[in-house]
Structure formats: structure tokens, C-alpha cells
Design a protein around this motif. Structure first.
Motif, PDB file in Angstrom:
ATOM      1  N   LYS A  58      17.892 -24.892   3.551  1.00 19.07           N
ATOM      2  CA  LYS A  58      18.652 -25.808   4.405  1.00 19.07           C
ATOM      3  C   LYS A  58      19.618 -25.050   5.308  1.00 19.07           C
ATOM      4  CE  LYS A  58      19.690 -28.601   0.975  1.00 19.07           C
ATOM      5  NZ  LYS A  58      20.503 -29.638   0.317  1.00 19.07           N
TER       6      LYS A  58
ATOM      7  N   PRO B  33      18.586 -23.120   9.580  1.00 10.22           N
ATOM      8  CA  PRO B  33      18.801 -23.505  10.977  1.00 10.22           C
ATOM      9  C   PRO B  33      19.954 -22.756  11.632  1.00 10.22           C
ATOM     10  CG  PRO B  33      18.423 -25.448   9.667  1.00 10.22           C
ATOM     11  CD  PRO B  33      18.507 -24.299   8.700  1.00 10.22           C
TER      12      PRO B  33
ATOM     13  N   THR C  97      14.388 -26.531  13.403  1.00 12.66           N
ATOM     14  CA  THR C  97      15.423 -27.363  14.017  1.00 12.66           C
ATOM     15  C   THR C  97      15.525 -27.098  15.515  1.00 12.66           C
ATOM     16  OG1 THR C  97      16.610 -27.129  11.949  1.00 12.66           O
ATOM     17  CG2 THR C  97      17.808 -28.074  13.770  1.00 12.66           C
TER      18      THR C  97
ATOM     19  N   PRO D 133      14.579 -37.407  21.760  1.00 10.85           N
ATOM     20  CA  PRO D 133      14.849 -36.453  20.669  1.00 10.85           C
ATOM     21  C   PRO D 133      14.588 -37.004  19.267  1.00 10.85           C
ATOM     22  CG  PRO D 133      16.902 -37.179  21.707  1.00 10.85           C
ATOM     23  CD  PRO D 133      15.796 -37.881  22.431  1.00 10.85           C
ATOM     24  N   LEU D 134      14.688 -38.298  19.071  1.00 17.60           N
ATOM     25  CA  LEU D 134      14.601 -38.802  17.692  1.00 17.60           C
ATOM     26  C   LEU D 134      13.264 -38.506  17.006  1.00 17.60           C
ATOM     27  CD1 LEU D 134      16.645 -42.121  17.455  1.00 17.60           C
ATOM     28  CD2 LEU D 134      17.047 -39.939  16.326  1.00 17.60           C
TER      29      LEU D 134
ATOM     30  N   PHE E  73      13.106 -34.922  15.739  1.00 18.22           N
ATOM     31  CA  PHE E  73      14.117 -34.712  14.683  1.00 18.22           C
ATOM     32  C   PHE E  73      13.665 -35.337  13.370  1.00 18.22           C
ATOM     33  CE2 PHE E  73      17.701 -34.378  18.003  1.00 18.22           C
ATOM     34  CZ  PHE E  73      17.515 -33.015  18.067  1.00 18.22           C
TER      35      PHE E  73
ATOM     36  N   ALA F 188      12.823 -33.604   9.868  1.00 16.65           N
ATOM     37  CA  ALA F 188      13.466 -33.989   8.602  1.00 16.65           C
ATOM     38  C   ALA F 188      12.417 -34.208   7.517  1.00 16.65           C
ATOM     39  CB  ALA F 188      14.304 -35.253   8.800  1.00 16.65           C
TER      40      ALA F 188
ATOM     41  N   TYR G 257      11.095 -30.876   6.368  1.00 16.67           N
ATOM     42  CA  TYR G 257      12.098 -30.246   5.509  1.00 16.67           C
ATOM     43  C   TYR G 257      12.062 -30.816   4.107  1.00 16.67           C
ATOM     44  CZ  TYR G 257      15.085 -26.692   7.292  1.00 16.67           C
ATOM     45  OH  TYR G 257      15.570 -25.478   7.657  1.00 16.67           O
ATOM     46  N   THR G 258      12.033 -32.154   4.045  1.00 12.12           N
ATOM     47  CA  THR G 258      12.016 -32.804   2.746  1.00 12.12           C
ATOM     48  C   THR G 258      10.798 -32.348   1.953  1.00 12.12           C
ATOM     49  OG1 THR G 258      13.071 -34.673   3.816  1.00 12.12           O
ATOM     50  CG2 THR G 258      12.183 -35.043   1.617  1.00 12.12           C
TER      51      THR G 258
ATOM     52  N   ILE H 113      11.316 -28.891   0.527  1.00 14.07           N
ATOM     53  CA  ILE H 113      12.235 -28.877  -0.614  1.00 14.07           C
ATOM     54  C   ILE H 113      11.585 -29.490  -1.845  1.00 14.07           C
ATOM     55  CG2 ILE H 113      14.370 -29.937  -1.463  1.00 14.07           C
ATOM     56  CD1 ILE H 113      15.520 -29.238   1.343  1.00 14.07           C
TER      57      ILE H 113
ATOM     58  N   LEU I 246      17.329 -38.357   0.136  1.00 15.49           N
ATOM     59  CA  LEU I 246      16.687 -37.922   1.376  1.00 15.49           C
ATOM     60  C   LEU I 246      17.687 -37.155   2.247  1.00 15.49           C
ATOM     61  CD1 LEU I 246      13.953 -38.205   2.839  1.00 15.49           C
ATOM     62  CD2 LEU I 246      15.001 -40.043   4.164  1.00 15.49           C
TER      63      LEU I 246
ATOM     64  N   VAL J 223      17.927 -32.844   3.976  1.00  7.74           N
ATOM     65  CA  VAL J 223      17.916 -32.515   5.401  1.00  7.74           C
ATOM     66  C   VAL J 223      18.998 -31.481   5.679  1.00  7.74           C
ATOM     67  CG1 VAL J 223      18.325 -33.462   7.698  1.00  7.74           C
ATOM     68  CG2 VAL J 223      17.052 -34.784   6.013  1.00  7.74           C
ATOM     69  N   PRO J 224      18.690 -30.464   6.489  1.00  6.59           N
ATOM     70  CA  PRO J 224      19.736 -29.496   6.805  1.00  6.59           C
ATOM     71  C   PRO J 224      20.834 -30.129   7.672  1.00  6.59           C
ATOM     72  CG  PRO J 224      17.644 -28.866   7.818  1.00  6.59           C
ATOM     73  CD  PRO J 224      17.406 -30.140   7.118  1.00  6.59           C
TER      74      PRO J 224
ATOM     75  N   LEU K  46      22.463 -29.034  10.242  1.00  9.54           N
ATOM     76  CA  LEU K  46      22.339 -28.905  11.700  1.00  9.54           C
ATOM     77  C   LEU K  46      21.397 -29.969  12.272  1.00  9.54           C
ATOM     78  CD1 LEU K  46      23.116 -27.319  14.227  1.00  9.54           C
ATOM     79  CD2 LEU K  46      21.141 -25.854  13.838  1.00  9.54           C
ATOM     80  N   LEU K  47      20.344 -30.257  11.498  1.00 14.75           N
ATOM     81  CA  LEU K  47      19.385 -31.265  11.961  1.00 14.75           C
ATOM     82  C   LEU K  47      20.075 -32.619  12.081  1.00 14.75           C
ATOM     83  CD1 LEU K  47      16.455 -31.621  12.728  1.00 14.75           C
ATOM     84  CD2 LEU K  47      15.929 -32.122  10.349  1.00 14.75           C
TER      85      LEU K  47
ATOM     86  N   TYR L 202      22.187 -32.675  15.141  1.00 15.89           N
ATOM     87  CA  TYR L 202      21.353 -32.916  16.319  1.00 15.89           C
ATOM     88  C   TYR L 202      21.019 -34.394  16.450  1.00 15.89           C
ATOM     89  CZ  TYR L 202      20.381 -27.980  17.393  1.00 15.89           C
ATOM     90  OH  TYR L 202      20.476 -26.668  17.767  1.00 15.89           O
ATOM     91  N   VAL L 203      20.643 -34.991  15.318  1.00 18.37           N
ATOM     92  CA  VAL L 203      20.281 -36.413  15.338  1.00 18.37           C
ATOM     93  C   VAL L 203      21.462 -37.221  15.870  1.00 18.37           C
ATOM     94  CG1 VAL L 203      19.759 -38.426  13.922  1.00 18.37           C
ATOM     95  CG2 VAL L 203      18.547 -36.278  13.528  1.00 18.37           C
TER      96      VAL L 203
ATOM     97  N   TYR M 117      22.345 -35.667  19.744  1.00 20.06           N
ATOM     98  CA  TYR M 117      21.309 -35.813  20.776  1.00 20.06           C
ATOM     99  C   TYR M 117      20.437 -37.042  20.561  1.00 20.06           C
ATOM    100  CZ  TYR M 117      22.413 -30.930  21.871  1.00 20.06           C
ATOM    101  OH  TYR M 117      23.044 -29.769  22.210  1.00 20.06           O
ATOM    102  N   GLY M 118      20.255 -37.422  19.300  1.00 18.26           N
ATOM    103  CA  GLY M 118      19.291 -38.471  18.968  1.00 18.26           C
ATOM    104  C   GLY M 118      19.851 -39.879  19.121  1.00 18.26           C
ATOM    105  N   LEU M 119      21.070 -40.093  18.632  1.00 15.00           N
ATOM    106  CA  LEU M 119      21.620 -41.444  18.646  1.00 15.00           C
ATOM    107  C   LEU M 119      21.812 -42.010  20.062  1.00 15.00           C
ATOM    108  CD1 LEU M 119      24.079 -41.671  15.623  1.00 15.00           C
ATOM    109  CD2 LEU M 119      21.677 -42.330  15.824  1.00 15.00           C
TER     110      LEU M 119
ATOM    111  N   GLU N 123      19.822 -42.006  22.284  1.00 17.07           N
ATOM    112  CA  GLU N 123      18.556 -42.679  22.552  1.00 17.07           C
ATOM    113  C   GLU N 123      18.620 -44.141  22.116  1.00 17.07           C
ATOM    114  OE1 GLU N 123      15.247 -40.385  21.008  1.00 17.07           O
ATOM    115  OE2 GLU N 123      13.863 -42.043  21.346  1.00 17.07           O
TER     116      GLU N 123
ATOM    117  N   TYR O 152      26.962 -36.572   5.997  1.00 15.09           N
ATOM    118  CA  TYR O 152      26.337 -35.555   5.162  1.00 15.09           C
ATOM    119  C   TYR O 152      27.085 -35.398   3.838  1.00 15.09           C
ATOM    120  CZ  TYR O 152      23.427 -31.397   4.523  1.00 15.09           C
ATOM    121  OH  TYR O 152      22.508 -30.483   4.079  1.00 15.09           O
TER     122      TYR O 152
ATOM    123  N   MET P 136      29.533 -25.683  16.139  1.00 16.08           N
ATOM    124  CA  MET P 136      29.670 -24.918  17.387  1.00 16.08           C
ATOM    125  C   MET P 136      28.424 -25.077  18.251  1.00 16.08           C
ATOM    126  SD  MET P 136      28.728 -20.933  16.687  1.00 16.08           S
ATOM    127  CE  MET P 136      28.406 -20.700  18.431  1.00 16.08           C
ATOM    128  N   ILE P 137      27.275 -25.248  17.581  1.00 20.70           N
ATOM    129  CA  ILE P 137      26.019 -25.329  18.327  1.00 20.70           C
ATOM    130  C   ILE P 137      25.985 -26.604  19.177  1.00 20.70           C
ATOM    131  CG2 ILE P 137      23.492 -25.437  18.081  1.00 20.70           C
ATOM    132  CD1 ILE P 137      23.747 -23.607  15.681  1.00 20.70           C
TER     133      ILE P 137
END
Lengths: 259, 216, 219
Positions: free
Chosen positions: B152, B155, B166, B179-180, B183, B187, B190-191, B194, C61, C65-66, C68-69, C72-73, C76-78, C80, C98, C164-165
């Protein structure tokens, strides 16, 4: 030097402190070849520490140990005096004197036979086939030949301790040390372990047994050593020691245990 | 999401897996070496390791990656992003693995060690024949947890320009303005990764328990 | 290296503001996710079976998930879906989501190991469920979970560096900024690492205090 007349074990003036508390004071003892000595005494009297000083699991603060006449734990220097053994020298010296522990201390990742042959193969470098054959014979002798290939966790406490005895014998030691070999056992298993030790005594194995089993000590020992408060209080033949103890402390100890 | 985008994601996932695997393959034994230095109380080195472990455990992987990528060149060591990423992950996970190994070493049953010594074993033999075969078995749970944490954590190396999953997902998102989907696909991948690791751990643990009768 | 340190010193306001943002993000995240974590754990312990399983799966779940992902969601994703945040806000939301997932799991397992008899005794004395939680369960969890929560806080501090990213101007962002603008990588990153280290040591210190408090109370 391995003369018949030299004692198998000689400890002289062993002293040991832990954190400033004196555990052993000037303990001296000689054990002859083929002799069985039972060391008895109250809990915390220092008897286990004394046993552990004999193979340097505890390093005595002062005093000397000789096994078969040869100094143990230290190397005599030509100009007189001694230096401590290196780790390798100490490991080599320990192969001459083996030990059975209160809590068996079997290695759980090895089979029963694996436990017995581990040190002969990897420490003594005996040929594998020979070590395995002798290992099976030793297990047969303690009545556990049929358990050779199982793992220790499937055994009862008494069986584990008999395996531990086979493991110690596989080293073909000059001396065998027992540190309260039956104290961690359920009562019904004490007998089977004591029977094995008794057989060894009859065969002439040199043994020092720290024990709380007075009946066993009286019957199997050649000599009784009574330790209290970090000192040897009395040494004697079993019959005499238990019937006519010379000291008041021994008398009281025996009276308490015989009840 | 197009097929091409999906393939980009899969490539990213393979990169992630390869980076993590390299980090684990080197970080687990390196952690053991560090733990041994501490356990044997090697003078000076032991203190150095203690400081290293404490510092690295407290440093974010992303900061550590930037440090390695930008600082090493000033010592004359130029590393491409991928080797720098692998070095970062290895050094990071080694610090955590060191503590896992050390914890297991500290609680290793004393009586087994004494029995080995009483039977004439030297420290190297004792370690190789008695301790190590049991040590990895009892550490497998915490080591696996650390593996999933490292997985994890990978990234973070995106920051030095490694395109792992990522980063791949965010690129696809930027290109498609949607993007969704990438992403969420990332995810899921990734799951799955793991789940695979944890399932592997359960399998090994069950085998150990069945064979040797001690639960780990 | 001395020159690098001099640059860091001359730009200390930048470094300190990055450090301040890291601390602020951590504290704000804690202030929100600790209560959420407790509520979530109570929910998972008490909710009807079906609902509980769905929520537990969701928490599990999230933990796969990492970080950083997820960032991003959120960042950048929301948008949307019409949800747009500033970098800082997106960073905080990511941290909260998280960490709440992890804290729920931490508090849930701490609640699971409470002795059954204790709770039965409380019920026998007629305490209602909310009262049991407030008076019996939570005070114990607060202390017994302290070391694990402390670890999670450290993870949280380190995760915040990834922000930072998405251009959140926290400590690592500041170090990276100095490094690229003044071409002196060692000093800024070394200083950042030392600051992270000291934060972690402080957390460990607080946890150590709590553990001692617990020992003195419960033995």
C-alpha cells in the motif's frame, strides 16, 4: 589425564551472586565415575544454580570446575593462571557433559528422532546414518521407538522428558546433569521418567540429579548432597542421610518432606 | 475506459507488484540482519541500527524516496527512478522487519537456547538449526502485515517518476477526463493483490499449525 | 551541507509553515476521526447482522486501498460527481475517511476483548446500552487501545506527506520545494525527516504516559 582415579566431576569453591545476592558460597563437590549423586534442598537453595555452574550455563564468580580431570570453562595458561574459554572452546567442552531440563526444552520444529540426532550430527559431526541408528536405539531404550517420527507437541510430559534423556545420552557424555527432571510432570508421569534414570544409574552412568523426589533419591542415589542457603550442609549415603541426618537443618527438611 | 487504458493499468499493477516484491525479497533478509546486530548487541553497530530503525520508521516513504532520489547523486551515486524506488522500499521495509524479527528473537524460549548450548552448539549453529527454522514461522503473521503495508506504500514512489498503478490510473484519468473508473479499477486490483497475500499467509500458517502443532 | 542548512534556515518560514500544516492536518483529522471511529465501532458492535456485515466489508475494503489512491479519488475523482474541494480540504477529507476506517477496526477489536461478565453485570444492574458504553466500555477502550491508536497516528502523520502530490503544502512539499528551487537536496529532506521523527517521538511519549496511567489504574 582421564585417569580412572580422578573424579568425573570436581567443583571447588564455587561462588555465585545475582545482583548482589549471594546464591552459592564456596560449594565444593566431587563425583566419582559411575556415581549417582542426588542434590536435594528447599526451593531457592541454589541447587539448580550449582548444577548450571557445572556446564557454565551460569558462569561462577569464582571457583573451578573439572570434568574428568580437565578444567572446564577456563584454559590454563603456561605461565600459571587461566583465561576464560572462547565460545567455540566452551561449546566443544559442553559436549562432554550433557543436561536434562525441568521443562524438557525439546526443539519443537524437529521430530522426536530429529531432536535426538541434531547435536550428534551437527555438533559432533557423526555420520548421519550412524547417528540415526543410535538415535533409534536410544529411543527404543526409553520405550519411545514408535514415536521417532512424530513432533514433540503430540507427546505427554513424561514422554517428552524421556526424549530429552535420549537426546542427552546421544552425546555419549561423560556426565549427565538432571535439573529437576520430574518437577514439571503430572504425578502419574513421574514414575516412568524416574524408572529411566534409575536404569541409567544401574548401568553405571555418572549422574548429578537435582530433585524433589525423596523416595527416588533415597533408592537410586549413591550419595545425597543437601544444599540450603547456597551452601552444602550435609553429604551422606542415602540410608544414613534419611535415617540419621547429622544436622538440624537436614532433619527439619526431611521431616517436612516425609510428611 | 478503453482497452488500451486497461492495459496501462495492468502494466502499472505489474510494476507495483514487481516493486513490492523486490522490496520484500531484499527487505525481509536485510531486516533479519539488522535484528541480529541488535540481538547480539554488537558494540556501536547495534546503536547505529537502533537510530536508523527509529528514524526510518518515522519517515514517510514519499519523503524517504525524495531523499534517496535527490540526495544520492550529490554523493556521486546516480540512480534511475526504478532502482531508487526499490532501494527506498527495501530500506523502509527493512526497518519495520527488523523490529518484527527482533521482537520474535527477544521472546524466543530461553530454555531451547540453553538446551542447544548444553548440547555443545555454537551461536551460529544454534541460530541456523534451532532459532531460524522457528523464527520465520512465528514471524510470518507480522511479516505479512508489513508486506501489505509496503504494497500500500508503493504509490509514494510515483513522486520520483515511477509509473506504478496509482500513477497510471491518474494519467488515464487526466487523459480521459473521467478519473473515477481508472481509480476504482486500481482500487479493485489493489484489493485483489492484498487478498492474495493474506490468503497466502493463512495457507502457510495452517500448514505450520497442522505439522508442528503450534499456532502462529 | 552547511550551505544547504543555511538555505533551510533562511527559508525557515516556509519549512515551519509546512510543518504547521502537517501538524494541523493531523490534529484536525484526529479531532474528527476519533469520534467517528468510536461511533463506527459501536455501530459495528451493535447494528443488526445484515447491515453490520455490509459496513464491515466497506471498512475492510477501505483498508485495502492505498492512501494516495484515495486522495486521488477525492481530489480528482469526486469533481466528476460535482464535489469539488481545495487541495487542503481534499487532503483533510482523505485523511479522515482513511483513518476512520482503521480507527473503527481498532476500537471494534478493543471492544470485542472486553470481558463478557463485566457487560452482563452492567446489564444486570439495569444500565441501558448507551449508559454501558459511556460508563463502562469507552473509558476502558480509550486506555487499552492507546498504543494501537498511537501507531495509527504515526501512520496518519506519514500518510499526510503523500498529500504533497495533490499539492497540499505540508512539510514534505516544503522540503521538496526548497530542494528543487535551491538545488540543495540534502538539508531540506534531512530537516524534514528529523521533524517527522520528533513528531513520532512525541506521539510515542504521549502513548507511554497513557500506558503508565492504565497500569496504575488497572494493574
Amino acid at each position: 589425564m582421564d585417569d580412572q582415579t580422578l573424579p568425573a566431576v570436581s567443583a571447588s569453591r564455587i561462588c555465585k551472586q545475582f545482583n548482589g545476592i549471594e546464591i552459592l558460597r564456596d560449594v565444593s563437590l566431587e563425583v566419582q565415575t559411575s556415581e549417582t549423586v542426588c542434590v536435594i534442598g528447599p526451593s531457592g537453595s541454589g541447587k539448580s544454580t550449582f548444577l548450571r555452574c557445572l556446564n557454565w550455563l551460569e558462569v561462577p564468580d569464582s571457583g573451578a570446575v573439572r570434568i574428568g580431570g580437565r578444567p572446564f570453562g577456563v584454559v590454563p595458561l603456561s605461565g600459571g593462571g587461566t583465561r576464560p574459554m572462547s565460545k567455540t572452546e566452551l561449546a566443544a567442552a559442553r559436549t562432554r557433559i550433557s543436561m536434562v531440563f525441568q521443562h524438557f526444552a525439546l526443539w519443537p520444529h524437529l521430530t522426536v528422532l530429529g531432536n535426538v540426532v541434531e547435536a550428534p550430527i551437527h555438533v559432533l559431526k557423526r555420520p548421519r546414518a550412524e547417528a540415526l541408528e543410535e538415535g533409534r536405539r536410544l529411543l527404543d531404550r526409553v520405550g519411545l521407538g514408535h514415536k521417532a517420527d512424530v513432533f514433540p507437541h503430540t507427546l505427554s510430559g513424561g514422554q517428552k522428558q524421556r526424549v530429552a534423556i535420549s537426546r542427552a545420552l546421544a552425546m555419549r557424555p561423560e556426565v549427565l546433569l538432571f535439573d529437576e527432571p520430574t518437577s514439571a510432570l503430572d504425578p502419574e508421569m513421574v514414575g516412568e521418567v524416574l524408572a529411566v534414570i534409575r536404569d541409567l544409574a544401574a548401568e553405571g552412568m555418572t549422574m548429578i540429579v537435582v530433585t524433589h523426589e525423596m523416595g527416588f533419591a533415597r533408592e537410586a542415589a549413591d550419595r545425597i548432597v543437601f544444599i540450603d542457603g547456597g551452601q552444602i550442609i550435609e553429604v551422606g549415603e542415602p540410608e544414613a542421610f534419611f535415617e540419621r541426618p547429622a544436622t538440624e537443618r537436614a532433619r527439619r527438611f526431611i521431616a517436612r518432606y516425609m510428611k | 475506459m478503453t482497452l488500451a487504458a486497461f492495459l496501462t493499468l495492468i502494466t502499472g499493477a505489474l510494476t507495483t507488484a514487481a516493486l513490492s516484491f523486490s522490496g520484500i525479497a531484499m527487505g525481509v533478509p536485510l531486516g533479519l540482519v539488522l535484528a541480529l546486530v541488535r540481538w547480539l548487541r554488537v558494540p556501536l553497530l547495534s546503536a547505529v541500527v537502533a537510530v536508523y530503525v527509529s528514524l526510518v520508521r518515522a519517515t514517510p516513504i514519499v519523503t524517504f524516496a525524495l531523499f534517496i532520489f535527490f540526495v544520492l547523486p550529490s554523493f556521486g551515486i546516480e540512480l534511475a527512478p526504478v532502482p531508487a524506488a526499490i532501494l527506498t522500499l527495501t530500506l523502509n521495509t527493512a526497518a519495520f522487519n527488523c523490529e518484527i524479527w527482533r521482537g520474535a528473537l527477544e521472546i524466543f524460549p530461553r530454555d531451547q537456547i540453553e538446551a542447544a548450548r548444553a548440547h555443545g552448539m555454537t551461536t551460529p549453529l544454534l541460530f541456523r538449526r534451532i532459532i531460524l527454522p522457528q523464527l520465520w514461522r512465528s514471524s510470518i503473521g507480522p511479516l505479512t502485515s508489513e508486506m501489505t503495508i509496503l504494497l500500500k506504500g508503493t504509490p509514494a514512489v510515483a513522486v520520483i517518476g515511477v509509473v506504478e498503478i496509482t500513477r497510471a490510473a491518474s494519467r488515464i484519468g487526466a487523459e480521459t477526463y473521467r478519473p473515477l473508473p481508472p481509480f476504482l479499477t486500481a482500487a479493485v486490483i489493489y484489493t485483489l493483490l492484498i487478498v492474495v497475500i493474506v490468503a497466502g499467509q493463512r495457507l502457510v500458517e495452517r500448514r505450520i499449525a497442522r505439522l508442528y502443532g503450534y499456532a502462529v | 551541507m552547511m550551505a544547504g542548512l543555511a538555505i533551510v534556515w533562511s527559508q525557515r518560514d516556509l519549512v515551519l509553515s509546512g510543518f504547521y500544516n502537517t501538524v494541523l492536518l493531523t490534529l484536525a483529522c484526529l479531532a474528527i476521526s476519533l469520534p467517528l471511529g468510536v461511533l463506527g465501532a459501536v455501530f459495528l458492535l451493535e447494528a443488526p447482522n445484515r447491515l453490520r456485515r455490509i459496513c464491515a466489508a466497506f471498512v475492510d475494503l477501505l483498508r485495502c486501498v492505498p492512501f494516495l489512491l484515495l486522495a486521488y479519488v477525492v481530489y480528482y475523482g469526486l469533481p466528476e460527481l460535482g464535489l469539488r474541494f481545495e487541495a487542503w480540504g481534499a487532503g483533510l477529507i482523505t485523511l479522515v475517511i482513511y483513518n476512520t476506517a482503521y480507527l473503527i477496526e481498532i476500537f471494534r477489536s478493543a471492544g470485542m476483548v472486553l470481558p463478557r461478565e463485566e457487560l452482563e453485570a452492567a446489564r444486570a444492574f439495569g444500565l441501558t446500552t448507551p449508559l454501558i458504553y459511556r460508563r463502562i466500555v469507552l473509558p476502558q477502550i480509550a486506555l487499552s487501545a492507546a498504543p494501537v491508536v498511537g501507531n495509527q497516528v504515526i501512520v496518519m502523520i506519514k500518510d499526510s506527506a503523500l498529500l504533497m502530490i495533490i499539492t497540499v503544502q505540508e512539510l514534505t512539499f516544503a522540503a521538496n520545494f526548497l530542494s528543487t528551487n535551491y538545488f540543495t537536496p540534502f538539508a531540506p529532506f534531512a530537516v524534514a525527516m528529523l521533524l517527522y521523527w520528533s513528531l513520532c517521538l512525541i506521539v510515542e511519549l504521549v502513548v507511554g504516559r497513557l500506558i503508565r496511567l492504565r497500569r496504575s489504574r488497572h494493574g
